[in-house]
Design a protein around this motif. Structure first.
Motif, PDB file in Angstrom:
ATOM      1  N   ASP A 177       0.734  -1.184  -0.045  1.00  0.00           N
ATOM      2  CA  ASP A 177      -0.107   0.175   0.005  1.00  0.00           C
ATOM      3  C   ASP A 177       0.982   1.356  -0.022  1.00  0.00           C
ATOM      4  O   ASP A 177       0.509   2.265  -0.836  1.00  0.00           O
ATOM      5  CB  ASP A 177      -1.055  -0.047   1.189  1.00  0.00           C
ATOM      6  CG  ASP A 177      -2.132  -1.102   1.288  1.00  0.00           C
ATOM      7  OD1 ASP A 177      -2.197  -1.758  -0.049  1.00  0.00           O
ATOM      8  OD2 ASP A 177      -2.401  -1.242   2.207  1.00  0.00           O
ATOM      9  N   ALA A 178       2.088   1.281   0.886  1.00  0.00           N
ATOM     10  CA  ALA A 178       2.884   2.515   1.071  1.00  0.00           C
ATOM     11  C   ALA A 178       3.578   2.473  -0.485  1.00  0.00           C
ATOM     12  O   ALA A 178       3.732   3.746  -0.771  1.00  0.00           O
ATOM     13  CB  ALA A 178       3.937   2.209   1.988  1.00  0.00           C
ATOM     14  N   ALA A 182       1.162   4.181  -2.840  1.00  0.00           N
ATOM     15  CA  ALA A 182       1.010   5.677  -2.415  1.00  0.00           C
ATOM     16  C   ALA A 182       2.221   6.458  -2.884  1.00  0.00           C
ATOM     17  O   ALA A 182       2.193   7.459  -3.094  1.00  0.00           O
ATOM     18  CB  ALA A 182       0.771   5.765  -1.193  1.00  0.00           C
ATOM     19  N   GLU A 191       5.300   2.351   9.601  1.00  0.00           N
ATOM     20  CA  GLU A 191       5.036   0.956   9.490  1.00  0.00           C
ATOM     21  C   GLU A 191       5.603  -0.038  10.266  1.00  0.00           C
ATOM     22  O   GLU A 191       5.223  -0.820  10.676  1.00  0.00           O
ATOM     23  CB  GLU A 191       5.519   0.784   7.857  1.00  0.00           C
ATOM     24  CG  GLU A 191       4.731  -0.532   7.328  1.00  0.00           C
ATOM     25  CD  GLU A 191       3.474  -0.319   6.789  1.00  0.00           C
ATOM     26  OE1 GLU A 191       2.594  -1.288   6.765  1.00  0.00           O
ATOM     27  OE2 GLU A 191       3.203   0.710   6.412  1.00  0.00           O
ATOM     28  N   ALA A 199      -8.341   3.714   7.110  1.00  0.00           N
ATOM     29  CA  ALA A 199      -7.385   3.681   6.008  1.00  0.00           C
ATOM     30  C   ALA A 199      -8.044   4.485   5.006  1.00  0.00           C
ATOM     31  O   ALA A 199      -7.474   5.512   4.245  1.00  0.00           O
ATOM     32  CB  ALA A 199      -6.850   2.287   5.757  1.00  0.00           C
ATOM     33  N   LEU A 202      -6.974   8.222   3.328  1.00  0.00           N
ATOM     34  CA  LEU A 202      -6.473   8.028   1.903  1.00  0.00           C
ATOM     35  C   LEU A 202      -7.230   8.979   0.913  1.00  0.00           C
ATOM     36  O   LEU A 202      -6.890   9.573   0.401  1.00  0.00           O
ATOM     37  CB  LEU A 202      -6.099   6.787   1.391  1.00  0.00           C
ATOM     38  CG  LEU A 202      -4.927   5.939   2.141  1.00  0.00           C
ATOM     39  CD1 LEU A 202      -5.221   4.668   1.580  1.00  0.00           C
ATOM     40  CD2 LEU A 202      -3.734   6.642   1.609  1.00  0.00           C
ATOM     41  N   THR A 213      -0.291   9.944   5.307  1.00  0.00           N
ATOM     42  CA  THR A 213      -0.118   9.036   4.448  1.00  0.00           C
ATOM     43  C   THR A 213       0.248   7.662   4.730  1.00  0.00           C
ATOM     44  O   THR A 213      -0.145   6.711   4.444  1.00  0.00           O
ATOM     45  CB  THR A 213       0.285   9.486   2.802  1.00  0.00           C
ATOM     46  OG1 THR A 213      -0.385  10.592   2.664  1.00  0.00           O
ATOM     47  CG2 THR A 213       0.190   8.506   1.737  1.00  0.00           C
ATOM     48  N   THR A 250      -1.710   4.124   5.164  1.00  0.00           N
ATOM     49  CA  THR A 250      -1.205   2.786   4.563  1.00  0.00           C
ATOM     50  C   THR A 250      -0.794   1.830   5.665  1.00  0.00           C
ATOM     51  O   THR A 250      -0.604   0.808   5.320  1.00  0.00           O
ATOM     52  CB  THR A 250      -0.103   3.067   3.677  1.00  0.00           C
ATOM     53  OG1 THR A 250       0.964   3.879   4.404  1.00  0.00           O
ATOM     54  CG2 THR A 250      -0.575   4.027   2.398  1.00  0.00           C
ATOM     55  N   SER A 251      -0.350   2.063   6.897  1.00  0.00           N
ATOM     56  CA  SER A 251      -0.070   1.066   7.978  1.00  0.00           C
ATOM     57  C   SER A 251      -1.054   0.818   8.934  1.00  0.00           C
ATOM     58  O   SER A 251      -0.631  -0.254   9.817  1.00  0.00           O
ATOM     59  CB  SER A 251       1.084   1.840   8.741  1.00  0.00           C
ATOM     60  OG  SER A 251       0.735   2.836   9.382  1.00  0.00           O
ATOM     61  N   THR A 288       9.199  -1.450   3.949  1.00  0.00           N
ATOM     62  CA  THR A 288       8.551  -0.555   3.641  1.00  0.00           C
ATOM     63  C   THR A 288       9.510   0.836   3.250  1.00  0.00           C
ATOM     64  O   THR A 288       9.425   1.312   2.142  1.00  0.00           O
ATOM     65  CB  THR A 288       7.615  -0.059   4.586  1.00  0.00           C
ATOM     66  OG1 THR A 288       6.799  -0.985   4.893  1.00  0.00           O
ATOM     67  CG2 THR A 288       6.826   1.321   4.517  1.00  0.00           C
ATOM     68  N   VAL A 302      -5.760   3.591  -3.593  1.00  0.00           N
ATOM     69  CA  VAL A 302      -5.355   2.673  -2.813  1.00  0.00           C
ATOM     70  C   VAL A 302      -6.330   2.542  -1.595  1.00  0.00           C
ATOM     71  O   VAL A 302      -6.552   1.496  -1.210  1.00  0.00           O
ATOM     72  CB  VAL A 302      -4.006   3.118  -2.237  1.00  0.00           C
ATOM     73  CG1 VAL A 302      -3.607   2.320  -0.941  1.00  0.00           C
ATOM     74  CG2 VAL A 302      -2.898   3.032  -3.160  1.00  0.00           C
TER      75      VAL A 302
END
Length: 187
Positions: free
Chosen positions: A16-17, A20, A47, A73, A77, A111, A115-116, A144, A177
């Motif tokens: 995901d990271a 992004a 993360e 999340a 996002l 962000t 994503t975490s 990450t 995402v």
């Protein structure tokens, strides 16, 4: 959990990271390697911390984290993505636009947190199996950091092709995402 499984877990937590980061890199004006690495480290540290938080929460809030992680999340996002799209649309042309080189640390951190969130939920699950949370968190953070650094640099290459629409596309990627996270958990 054996070491190869931890490596796969770390890579899965960084995807995901990575997505992004491609969007962020595309919105930046020629980010350099050290800049990409700093952003990668920010994402990697966050993360790495979230599974530990999840692990500490453990059985206390297992149901709440699992039930709401995807919504949290998605919302973060979505808000960040819409903000990037709005900023991209408000730019009359490249000459008037302020350089995106100085990415807001707060936006980057939000962000990274967004994503975490799934890594926190994984941390909760890790509390119930025989695994070193320190080892798992360090591997997740390292994966990450590497993936986000690569993502920023890939986004840089794509940003030159995309031009002034890079921030709009980066925002759309963040929204995508978020939608993917939501779809994965609801589908």
């Amino acid at each position: 959990m054996n070491f190869p499984s931890l490596i796969l877990l770390a890579l899965a937590m960084s995807t995901d990271a990575f997505a992004a980061a491609i969007g962020k890199g595309a919105a930046m004006q020629r980010p350099r390697f050290l800049q990409a690495l700093r952003i990668g480290l920010l994402f990697g540290v966050i993360e790495a911390i979230t599974p530990i938080i999840g692990w500490l929460i453990g059985s206390i809030a297992t149901e709440w984290v699992a039930a709401w992680d995807h919504w949290i999340a998605f919302t973060l996002l979505l808000v960040l993505g819409v903000s990037m799209v709005r900023e991209g649309l408000s730019k009359a042309d490249d000459d008037e636009a302020a350089p995106a080189q100085n990415q807001s640390v707060i936006k980057l951190a939000l962000t990274a947190v967004a994503t975490s969130i799934d890594a926190m939920a994984v941390g909760v699950g890790l509390a119930f199996i025989d695994v070193s949370i320190v080892e798992a968190s360090l591997l997740i953070g390292l994966a990450t950091t590497v993936m986000v650094t690569i993502g920023i640099l890939l986004g840089r290459a794509l940003g030159g092709l995309i031009g002034k629409r890079a921030e709009i596309i980066g925002g759309i990627v963040l929204i995508g995402v978020g939608v993917a996270i939501l779809y994965e958990h609801l589908g």
